[in-house]
Design a protein around this motif. Structure first.
Motif, PDB file in Angstrom:
ATOM      1  N   ARG A 102      -7.478 110.676 -15.476  1.00 46.27           N
ATOM      2  CA  ARG A 102      -7.127 109.313 -15.094  1.00 46.27           C
ATOM      3  C   ARG A 102      -5.628 109.072 -15.153  1.00 46.27           C
ATOM      4  N   ILE A 103      -4.979 109.612 -16.157  1.00 46.77           N
ATOM      5  CA  ILE A 103      -3.526 109.456 -16.256  1.00 46.77           C
ATOM      6  C   ILE A 103      -2.842 110.170 -15.100  1.00 46.77           C
ATOM      7  N   ALA A 104      -3.285 111.378 -14.766  1.00 47.43           N
ATOM      8  CA  ALA A 104      -2.705 112.115 -13.634  1.00 47.43           C
ATOM      9  C   ALA A 104      -2.899 111.348 -12.333  1.00 47.43           C
ATOM     10  N   TRP A 105      -4.100 110.785 -12.135  1.00 48.12           N
ATOM     11  CA  TRP A 105      -4.362 110.006 -10.930  1.00 48.12           C
ATOM     12  C   TRP A 105      -3.448 108.786 -10.876  1.00 48.12           C
ATOM     13  N   ALA A 106      -3.288 108.103 -11.992  1.00 48.23           N
ATOM     14  CA  ALA A 106      -2.436 106.909 -12.042  1.00 48.23           C
ATOM     15  C   ALA A 106      -0.982 107.254 -11.722  1.00 48.23           C
ATOM     16  N   LYS A 107      -0.515 108.371 -12.234  1.00 45.87           N
ATOM     17  CA  LYS A 107       0.865 108.788 -11.930  1.00 45.87           C
ATOM     18  C   LYS A 107       1.013 109.139 -10.452  1.00 45.87           C
ATOM     19  N   LYS A 108       0.014 109.817  -9.899  1.00 46.03           N
ATOM     20  CA  LYS A 108       0.031 110.155  -8.470  1.00 46.03           C
ATOM     21  C   LYS A 108       0.071 108.887  -7.622  1.00 46.03           C
ATOM     22  N   MET A 109      -0.621 107.846  -8.065  1.00 46.95           N
ATOM     23  CA  MET A 109      -0.644 106.566  -7.355  1.00 46.95           C
ATOM     24  C   MET A 109       0.582 105.711  -7.682  1.00 46.95           C
ATOM     25  N   GLN A 110       1.456 106.240  -8.519  1.00 52.36           N
ATOM     26  CA  GLN A 110       2.701 105.582  -8.930  1.00 52.36           C
ATOM     27  C   GLN A 110       2.461 104.248  -9.627  1.00 52.36           C
ATOM     28  N   LEU A 111       1.412 104.204 -10.439  1.00 52.32           N
ATOM     29  CA  LEU A 111       1.161 103.015 -11.239  1.00 52.32           C
ATOM     30  C   LEU A 111       2.196 102.924 -12.351  1.00 52.32           C
ATOM     31  N   LYS A 112       2.449 101.735 -12.794  1.00 46.43           N
ATOM     32  CA  LYS A 112       3.423 101.507 -13.866  1.00 46.43           C
ATOM     33  C   LYS A 112       2.764 101.426 -15.234  1.00 46.43           C
ATOM     34  N   GLN A 113       1.470 101.056 -15.234  1.00 44.18           N
ATOM     35  CA  GLN A 113       0.803 100.838 -16.519  1.00 44.18           C
ATOM     36  C   GLN A 113      -0.703 101.063 -16.387  1.00 44.18           C
ATOM     37  N   LEU A 114      -1.284 101.536 -17.477  1.00 47.21           N
ATOM     38  CA  LEU A 114      -2.735 101.613 -17.604  1.00 47.21           C
ATOM     39  C   LEU A 114      -3.166 100.723 -18.755  1.00 47.21           C
ATOM     40  N   GLN A 115      -4.332 100.101 -18.606  1.00 44.41           N
ATOM     41  CA  GLN A 115      -4.908  99.277 -19.649  1.00 44.41           C
ATOM     42  C   GLN A 115      -6.306  99.791 -19.949  1.00 44.41           C
ATOM     43  N   VAL A 116      -6.737  99.596 -21.168  1.00 46.67           N
ATOM     44  CA  VAL A 116      -8.068 100.013 -21.577  1.00 46.67           C
ATOM     45  C   VAL A 116      -8.518  99.114 -22.722  1.00 46.67           C
ATOM     46  N   GLY A 117      -9.828  98.964 -22.867  1.00 43.52           N
ATOM     47  CA  GLY A 117     -10.368  98.176 -23.972  1.00 43.52           C
ATOM     48  C   GLY A 117     -11.603  98.838 -24.541  1.00 43.52           C
ATOM     49  N   HIS A 118     -11.959  98.430 -25.744  1.00 42.05           N
ATOM     50  CA  HIS A 118     -13.173  98.935 -26.375  1.00 42.05           C
ATOM     51  C   HIS A 118     -13.756  97.874 -27.293  1.00 42.05           C
ATOM     52  N   ARG A 119     -15.054  97.976 -27.495  1.00 42.14           N
ATOM     53  CA  ARG A 119     -15.718  97.100 -28.458  1.00 42.14           C
ATOM     54  C   ARG A 119     -15.134  97.401 -29.823  1.00 42.14           C
ATOM     55  N   GLU A 120     -14.860  96.363 -30.592  1.00 36.49           N
ATOM     56  CA  GLU A 120     -14.149  96.528 -31.865  1.00 36.49           C
ATOM     57  C   GLU A 120     -14.783  97.576 -32.770  1.00 36.49           C
ATOM     58  N   ASN A 121     -16.090  97.672 -32.811  1.00 36.91           N
ATOM     59  CA  ASN A 121     -16.723  98.624 -33.726  1.00 36.91           C
ATOM     60  C   ASN A 121     -16.773 100.054 -33.188  1.00 36.91           C
ATOM     61  N   ASN A 122     -16.283 100.281 -31.989  1.00 40.45           N
ATOM     62  CA  ASN A 122     -16.305 101.617 -31.397  1.00 40.45           C
ATOM     63  C   ASN A 122     -15.067 102.400 -31.848  1.00 40.45           C
ATOM     64  N   LEU A 123     -15.141 102.929 -33.046  1.00 40.63           N
ATOM     65  CA  LEU A 123     -13.994 103.611 -33.651  1.00 40.63           C
ATOM     66  C   LEU A 123     -13.673 104.936 -32.972  1.00 40.63           C
ATOM     67  N   VAL A 124     -14.662 105.568 -32.356  1.00 44.59           N
ATOM     68  CA  VAL A 124     -14.409 106.820 -31.626  1.00 44.59           C
ATOM     69  C   VAL A 124     -13.519 106.535 -30.419  1.00 44.59           C
ATOM     70  N   SER A 125     -13.831 105.484 -29.672  1.00 41.57           N
ATOM     71  CA  SER A 125     -12.988 105.106 -28.533  1.00 41.57           C
ATOM     72  C   SER A 125     -11.598 104.708 -28.993  1.00 41.57           C
ATOM     73  N   LYS A 126     -11.532 103.970 -30.075  1.00 42.43           N
ATOM     74  CA  LYS A 126     -10.230 103.559 -30.600  1.00 42.43           C
ATOM     75  C   LYS A 126      -9.359 104.770 -30.905  1.00 42.43           C
ATOM     76  N   ALA A 127      -9.916 105.769 -31.555  1.00 42.01           N
ATOM     77  CA  ALA A 127      -9.153 106.969 -31.906  1.00 42.01           C
ATOM     78  C   ALA A 127      -8.682 107.702 -30.651  1.00 42.01           C
ATOM     79  N   ALA A 128      -9.560 107.833 -29.659  1.00 45.40           N
ATOM     80  CA  ALA A 128      -9.181 108.534 -28.426  1.00 45.40           C
ATOM     81  C   ALA A 128      -8.084 107.780 -27.688  1.00 45.40           C
ATOM     82  N   ILE A 129      -8.219 106.471 -27.596  1.00 44.94           N
ATOM     83  CA  ILE A 129      -7.219 105.642 -26.921  1.00 44.94           C
ATOM     84  C   ILE A 129      -5.857 105.811 -27.576  1.00 44.94           C
ATOM     85  N   GLN A 130      -5.815 105.739 -28.873  1.00 48.75           N
ATOM     86  CA  GLN A 130      -4.543 105.860 -29.586  1.00 48.75           C
ATOM     87  C   GLN A 130      -3.980 107.279 -29.505  1.00 48.75           C
ATOM     88  N   ARG A 131      -4.857 108.274 -29.463  1.00 47.63           N
ATOM     89  CA  ARG A 131      -4.416 109.668 -29.360  1.00 47.63           C
ATOM     90  C   ARG A 131      -3.643 109.901 -28.057  1.00 47.63           C
TER      91      ARG A 131
END
Length: 159
Positions: A102-131
């Motif tokens: 997704r990051i490679a696709w966004a760069k190819k499309m010359q996007l300036k920013q990506l956004q993402v969200g997760h349910r507060e209790n989804n700690l696995v998603s939180k860790a991946a997002i921050q990583r």
């Protein structure tokens, strides 16, 4: 063995079945109920698959084992969503492939920013997002299909 690629129009059945599987098996992690999406016409599914954004399939050899997507919010910002990996494949570091694609696709499309969200209790998603370098932006309350209310935490990544 494992690979990821953007799904094409003729792969609509793969996308639709994987998305509905995600909603059926992990309903507490998605904001849309299974029944609502199952009732969508194929034209709507096809539009989601092709525009505006991209949907990627994660494969083990020729078998789809996950999906993820990025939707354009405007000409410069994309939103990551619809991420799902079958339970038996989790914990193998495969989410890295979802982020990289997704990051490679966004760069190819010359996007300036990506956004993402997760349910507060989804700690696995939180860790991946921050990583992947996303930084916390804000939170919003949300009513979930499972009948609960819990905040969604949002993050941004400047490209």
């Amino acid at each position: 063995m494992y690979h990821i690629r953007q799904l094409q129009e003729n792969e609509l059945p793969l996308y639709k079945s994987m998305r509905l599987e995600a909603l059926r098996l992990e309903s507490s992690m998605f904001r849309r109920p299974h029944a609502e999406e199952a009732a969508l016409p194929d034209a709507t599914w096809l539009e989601r698959l092709t525009h505006p954004g991209a949907v990627f399939g994660l494969f083990e050899n020729d078998t789809i084992i996950g999906i993820t997507g990025v939707r354009l919010l405007d000409g410069q910002v994309g939103y990551l969503g619809q991420s799902y990996i079958r339970k038996e494949y989790r914990g193998r570091g495969l989410s890295a492939m979802l982020y990289q694609a997704r990051i490679a696709w966004a760069k190819k499309m010359q996007l300036k920013q990506l956004q993402v969200g997760h349910r507060e209790n989804n700690l696995v998603s939180k860790a991946a997002i921050q990583r992947y370098g996303f930084t916390y932006s804000h939170r919003e309350p949300s009513n979930w299909p499972d009948g609960s209310t819990e905040d969604v935490l949002y993050y941004v990544l400047d490209l």
